[in-house]
Design a protein around this motif. Structure first.
Motif, PDB file in Angstrom:
ATOM      1  N   GLY A 117       0.788  -1.225   0.000  1.00  0.00           N
ATOM      2  CA  GLY A 117       0.000   0.000   0.000  1.00  0.00           C
ATOM      3  C   GLY A 117       0.819   1.273   0.000  1.00  0.00           C
ATOM      4  O   GLY A 117       0.265   2.369   0.049  1.00  0.00           O
ATOM      5  N   MET A 118       2.155   1.144  -0.067  1.00  0.00           N
ATOM      6  CA  MET A 118       3.005   2.340  -0.050  1.00  0.00           C
ATOM      7  C   MET A 118       2.743   3.233  -1.255  1.00  0.00           C
ATOM      8  O   MET A 118       2.732   4.468  -1.139  1.00  0.00           O
ATOM      9  N   LEU A 119       2.534   2.622  -2.421  1.00  0.00           N
ATOM     10  CA  LEU A 119       2.260   3.408  -3.628  1.00  0.00           C
ATOM     11  C   LEU A 119       0.955   4.180  -3.472  1.00  0.00           C
ATOM     12  O   LEU A 119       0.892   5.377  -3.758  1.00  0.00           O
ATOM     13  N   ALA A 120      -0.086   3.508  -2.995  1.00  0.00           N
ATOM     14  CA  ALA A 120      -1.359   4.198  -2.772  1.00  0.00           C
ATOM     15  C   ALA A 120      -1.197   5.325  -1.768  1.00  0.00           C
ATOM     16  O   ALA A 120      -1.733   6.429  -1.956  1.00  0.00           O
TER      17      ALA A 120
ATOM     18  N   VAL B 192      -2.225   9.235  -2.566  1.00  0.00           N
ATOM     19  CA  VAL B 192      -3.371   9.871  -1.920  1.00  0.00           C
ATOM     20  C   VAL B 192      -2.954  10.871  -0.849  1.00  0.00           C
ATOM     21  O   VAL B 192      -3.803  11.552  -0.266  1.00  0.00           O
ATOM     22  N   ALA B 193      -1.660  11.001  -0.595  1.00  0.00           N
ATOM     23  CA  ALA B 193      -1.190  12.028   0.341  1.00  0.00           C
ATOM     24  C   ALA B 193      -1.440  13.423  -0.199  1.00  0.00           C
ATOM     25  O   ALA B 193      -1.453  14.398   0.548  1.00  0.00           O
TER      26      ALA B 193
ATOM     27  N   PHE C 249      20.016  -4.820  -5.918  1.00  0.00           N
ATOM     28  CA  PHE C 249      21.067  -5.504  -5.177  1.00  0.00           C
ATOM     29  C   PHE C 249      21.382  -4.808  -3.860  1.00  0.00           C
ATOM     30  O   PHE C 249      21.437  -3.579  -3.781  1.00  0.00           O
ATOM     31  N   ASN C 250      21.635  -5.623  -2.824  1.00  0.00           N
ATOM     32  CA  ASN C 250      22.135  -5.125  -1.532  1.00  0.00           C
ATOM     33  C   ASN C 250      21.298  -3.974  -0.984  1.00  0.00           C
ATOM     34  O   ASN C 250      21.821  -2.964  -0.518  1.00  0.00           O
ATOM     35  N   ARG C 251      19.996  -4.146  -1.054  1.00  0.00           N
ATOM     36  CA  ARG C 251      19.093  -3.115  -0.545  1.00  0.00           C
ATOM     37  C   ARG C 251      18.328  -3.644   0.668  1.00  0.00           C
ATOM     38  O   ARG C 251      17.948  -4.806   0.723  1.00  0.00           O
ATOM     39  N   SER C 252      18.082  -2.774   1.626  1.00  0.00           N
ATOM     40  CA  SER C 252      17.292  -3.149   2.789  1.00  0.00           C
ATOM     41  C   SER C 252      15.828  -3.304   2.387  1.00  0.00           C
ATOM     42  O   SER C 252      15.406  -2.855   1.310  1.00  0.00           O
ATOM     43  N   ARG C 253      15.049  -3.898   3.273  1.00  0.00           N
ATOM     44  CA  ARG C 253      13.623  -4.061   3.018  1.00  0.00           C
ATOM     45  C   ARG C 253      12.963  -2.707   2.749  1.00  0.00           C
ATOM     46  O   ARG C 253      12.180  -2.551   1.808  1.00  0.00           O
ATOM     47  N   SER C 254      13.300  -1.732   3.572  1.00  0.00           N
ATOM     48  CA  SER C 254      12.714  -0.403   3.404  1.00  0.00           C
ATOM     49  C   SER C 254      13.060   0.197   2.050  1.00  0.00           C
ATOM     50  O   SER C 254      12.196   0.751   1.363  1.00  0.00           O
ATOM     51  N   VAL C 255      14.331   0.085   1.655  1.00  0.00           N
ATOM     52  CA  VAL C 255      14.755   0.688   0.392  1.00  0.00           C
ATOM     53  C   VAL C 255      14.126  -0.037  -0.799  1.00  0.00           C
ATOM     54  O   VAL C 255      13.740   0.592  -1.792  1.00  0.00           O
ATOM     55  N   VAL C 256      14.009  -1.362  -0.718  1.00  0.00           N
ATOM     56  CA  VAL C 256      13.359  -2.100  -1.808  1.00  0.00           C
ATOM     57  C   VAL C 256      11.935  -1.595  -2.004  1.00  0.00           C
ATOM     58  O   VAL C 256      11.484  -1.375  -3.140  1.00  0.00           O
ATOM     59  N   ARG C 257      11.218  -1.378  -0.918  1.00  0.00           N
ATOM     60  CA  ARG C 257       9.837  -0.912  -1.027  1.00  0.00           C
ATOM     61  C   ARG C 257       9.770   0.522  -1.558  1.00  0.00           C
ATOM     62  O   ARG C 257       8.937   0.855  -2.404  1.00  0.00           O
ATOM     63  N   ILE C 258      10.676   1.376  -1.075  1.00  0.00           N
ATOM     64  CA  ILE C 258      10.690   2.767  -1.545  1.00  0.00           C
ATOM     65  C   ILE C 258      11.038   2.833  -3.028  1.00  0.00           C
ATOM     66  O   ILE C 258      10.380   3.545  -3.807  1.00  0.00           O
ATOM     67  N   MET C 259      12.066   2.101  -3.436  1.00  0.00           N
ATOM     68  CA  MET C 259      12.474   2.132  -4.841  1.00  0.00           C
ATOM     69  C   MET C 259      11.423   1.490  -5.741  1.00  0.00           C
ATOM     70  O   MET C 259      11.214   1.926  -6.874  1.00  0.00           O
ATOM     71  N   SER C 260      10.752   0.452  -5.251  1.00  0.00           N
ATOM     72  CA  SER C 260       9.683  -0.173  -6.046  1.00  0.00           C
ATOM     73  C   SER C 260       8.545   0.808  -6.277  1.00  0.00           C
ATOM     74  O   SER C 260       7.999   0.901  -7.387  1.00  0.00           O
ATOM     75  N   THR C 261       8.193   1.533  -5.247  1.00  0.00           N
ATOM     76  CA  THR C 261       7.152   2.556  -5.384  1.00  0.00           C
ATOM     77  C   THR C 261       7.567   3.605  -6.410  1.00  0.00           C
ATOM     78  O   THR C 261       6.774   4.025  -7.256  1.00  0.00           O
ATOM     79  N   ALA C 262       8.840   4.005  -6.366  1.00  0.00           N
ATOM     80  CA  ALA C 262       9.335   5.024  -7.295  1.00  0.00           C
ATOM     81  C   ALA C 262       9.331   4.516  -8.733  1.00  0.00           C
ATOM     82  O   ALA C 262       8.973   5.255  -9.658  1.00  0.00           O
ATOM     83  N   VAL C 263       9.739   3.269  -8.942  1.00  0.00           N
ATOM     84  CA  VAL C 263       9.747   2.716 -10.295  1.00  0.00           C
ATOM     85  C   VAL C 263       8.328   2.678 -10.868  1.00  0.00           C
ATOM     86  O   VAL C 263       8.096   3.033 -12.029  1.00  0.00           O
ATOM     87  N   ALA C 264       7.368   2.255 -10.053  1.00  0.00           N
ATOM     88  CA  ALA C 264       5.985   2.219 -10.521  1.00  0.00           C
ATOM     89  C   ALA C 264       5.493   3.616 -10.892  1.00  0.00           C
ATOM     90  O   ALA C 264       4.827   3.807 -11.924  1.00  0.00           O
ATOM     91  N   MET C 265       5.821   4.614 -10.072  1.00  0.00           N
ATOM     92  CA  MET C 265       5.424   5.985 -10.383  1.00  0.00           C
ATOM     93  C   MET C 265       6.097   6.469 -11.663  1.00  0.00           C
ATOM     94  O   MET C 265       5.490   7.181 -12.474  1.00  0.00           O
ATOM     95  N   ASP C 266       7.359   6.070 -11.859  1.00  0.00           N
ATOM     96  CA  ASP C 266       8.064   6.477 -13.072  1.00  0.00           C
ATOM     97  C   ASP C 266       7.472   5.818 -14.305  1.00  0.00           C
ATOM     98  O   ASP C 266       7.394   6.447 -15.368  1.00  0.00           O
ATOM     99  N   MET C 267       7.047   4.561 -14.194  1.00  0.00           N
ATOM    100  CA  MET C 267       6.383   3.896 -15.324  1.00  0.00           C
ATOM    101  C   MET C 267       5.118   4.641 -15.720  1.00  0.00           C
ATOM    102  O   MET C 267       4.845   4.845 -16.911  1.00  0.00           O
ATOM    103  N   LEU C 268       4.350   5.078 -14.714  1.00  0.00           N
ATOM    104  CA  LEU C 268       3.128   5.824 -15.013  1.00  0.00           C
ATOM    105  C   LEU C 268       3.460   7.169 -15.651  1.00  0.00           C
ATOM    106  O   LEU C 268       2.819   7.580 -16.626  1.00  0.00           O
ATOM    107  N   ARG C 269       4.462   7.857 -15.115  1.00  0.00           N
ATOM    108  CA  ARG C 269       4.876   9.135 -15.697  1.00  0.00           C
ATOM    109  C   ARG C 269       5.298   8.981 -17.147  1.00  0.00           C
ATOM    110  O   ARG C 269       4.901   9.769 -18.030  1.00  0.00           O
ATOM    111  N   ARG C 270       6.058   7.943 -17.431  1.00  0.00           N
ATOM    112  CA  ARG C 270       6.514   7.694 -18.796  1.00  0.00           C
ATOM    113  C   ARG C 270       5.343   7.379 -19.726  1.00  0.00           C
ATOM    114  O   ARG C 270       5.280   7.877 -20.856  1.00  0.00           O
ATOM    115  N   TYR C 271       4.439   6.576 -19.257  1.00  0.00           N
ATOM    116  CA  TYR C 271       3.270   6.224 -20.072  1.00  0.00           C
ATOM    117  C   TYR C 271       2.462   7.476 -20.424  1.00  0.00           C
ATOM    118  O   TYR C 271       2.060   7.670 -21.571  1.00  0.00           O
TER     119      TYR C 271
END
Length: 423
Positions: free
Chosen positions: A276-279, A283-284, A381-403
């Motif tokens: 739910g981090m992306l949501a 919605v913030a 690679f070599n990312r903490s749980r928190s960073v994986v979630r933050i970067m995943s959220t960012a990649v998804a947002m970037d995919m939407l921006r690109r689209y």
């Protein structure tokens, strides 16, 4: 102009509270073409505060004293200022009247301790606080001006923006200039430096960088809006190309909201490892209901099947973390909503759950619009749980921006390995 900042408080000095006010003010001054010459933090000790103020005043034109204006016994800034000047505290009737009116409007008796917040050094100039009970004030000592501000960030920022920054601008108008910001994603700070350090800058212009995961801000300062600086900005935009997520808009979610609303599109989300981090990011921003149609947090395989119709056979064959599953999640979310675009994320955030084939940091993404589905699997690679979630959220947002902007939906991201992609 020399400006120092003195932050007060045991909780700041000991690290219980991060000094976000100092960081924010430093950035704001930089945008004005000014900067701190020194910053320090002092404990809630009257003698130490007086000594720190005296030394700073001898070195500076302005001293910004932050904190210590509350109603409690450890709030010592006004008393320290009075001792510095060798004067007494006196009741400021204007601020007392405002405090009494504020409490009356709340239909609440004013605590007697708040009377302390109306006690200012004799001769001090009142600085209004429109949203709090602690007023600010200005005194002069050793040729310097000292401004005292509340520690509450919202009050601190508003006081400086509305009252102190205009004073500084009036005293040193030549420091004023223009600043252009590019918020980038996908390039490291060192790569940006390599790209731009050889850049030919007109006289008076300079580049700056600020890393604030997941974005890196590239900013160019220039003294006036002339043709040569317009050409410089155009050239920077061309060099940074599709790595620019937004210009002059640091809030990615707001930028996406503006794009989605402009295209009259609705969005549905299907999240697994981001939980739910992306949501939450989207919605913030106020007004997000105009385009965020709904979201699914399908953390378990059962939830993926029941909520958005991911086939059990597909999960059994490919696993929850796979291009096939992320695609089924996005397409299923579209079927179970009234949205135009779906984003899905499924991955292994760690620290456990990885395998040789799919190590921790493996994340799959899909964007579907009912006609086509763009999917990719990345390895962080070599990312903490928190960073994986933050970067995943960012990649998804970037995919939407690109689209939404007509760019290739899958971008090139340094430090993120693309294992596979599919359209």
């Amino acid at each position: 102009m020399k400006i120092e900042m003195l932050s007060t408080g045991d909780e700041v000095l000991q690290g219980d509270i991060a000094d976000t006010n100092a960081a924010w003010c430093g950035q704001a001054l930089s945008d004005m073409g000014l900067s701190f010459s020194r910053r320090q933090t002092v404990a809630d000790n009257l003698d130490d505060i007086v000594d720190a103020m005296a030394q700073a005043a001898k070195r500076s034109d302005w001293v910004l004293v932050n904190g210590g204006l509350g109603p409690t016994s450890d709030d010592l800034s006004a008393e320290a200022a009075a001792r510095l000047l060798g004067t007494e505290l006196e009741l400021n009737q204007d601020w007392l009247a405002k405090l009494q009116a504020w409490y009356q409007a709340q239909d609440t008796p004013m605590p007697s301790s708040n009377l302390k917040q109306a006690m200012l050094p004799k001769g001090a100039t009142l600085v209004d606080n429109p949203i709090g009970t602690a007023c600010g004030f200005i005194i002069e000592y050793a040729g310097a001006q000292l401004i005292f501000t509340p520690g509450v960030p919202s009050e601190f920022k508003q006081m400086l923006q509305q009252q102190w920054f205009p004073l500084l601008a009036k005293q040193q108008p030549q420091a004023q200039g223009e600043v252009k910001r590019f918020y980038t994603f996908g390039l490291s700070e060192s790569s940006l430096s390599d790209r731009l350090d050889g850049f030919a800058l007109p006289e008076g212009a300079r580049l700056g960088y600020r890393s604030a995961r997941p974005s890196i801000e590239v900013k160019v300062f220039y003294p006036r809006p002339e043709a040569q600086f317009t050409a410089l900005i155009d050239s920077l935009r061309e060099h940074l190309a599709e790595h620019v997520f937004s210009e002059d808009q640091s809030d990615w979610a707001l930028h996406l909201q503006q794009l989605m609303i402009a295209q009259n599109k609705k969005l549905v989300l299907a999240e697994s490892c981001t939980g739910g981090m992306l949501a939450s990011e989207l919605v913030a921003v106020a007004g997000s209901s105009a385009y965020v149609e709904r979201g699914f947090v399908t953390y378990s395989n059962q939830a993926k099947q029941q909520s958005i119709g991911v086939p059990e056979s597909l999960l059994a064959e490919y696993g929850a973390v796979s291009i096939q599953t992320s695609q089924a999640m996005a397409e299923g979310a579209l079927r179970h909503s009234e949205a135009d675009i779906a984003l899905s994320i499924t991955g292994i955030a760690g620290p456990g759950g990885g395998s040789e084939e799919k190590p921790v940091g493996t994340v799959c993404f899909s964007l579907a619009d009912g006609k086509q589905c763009f999917s990719q699997q990345l390895q962080m690679f070599n990312r903490s749980r928190s960073v994986v979630r933050i970067m995943s959220t960012a990649v998804a947002m970037d995919m939407l921006r690109r689209y939404l902007t007509g760019l290739p939906v899958m971008g090139d991201y340094q430090h993120l390995k693309r294992v596979v992609s599919k359209m």
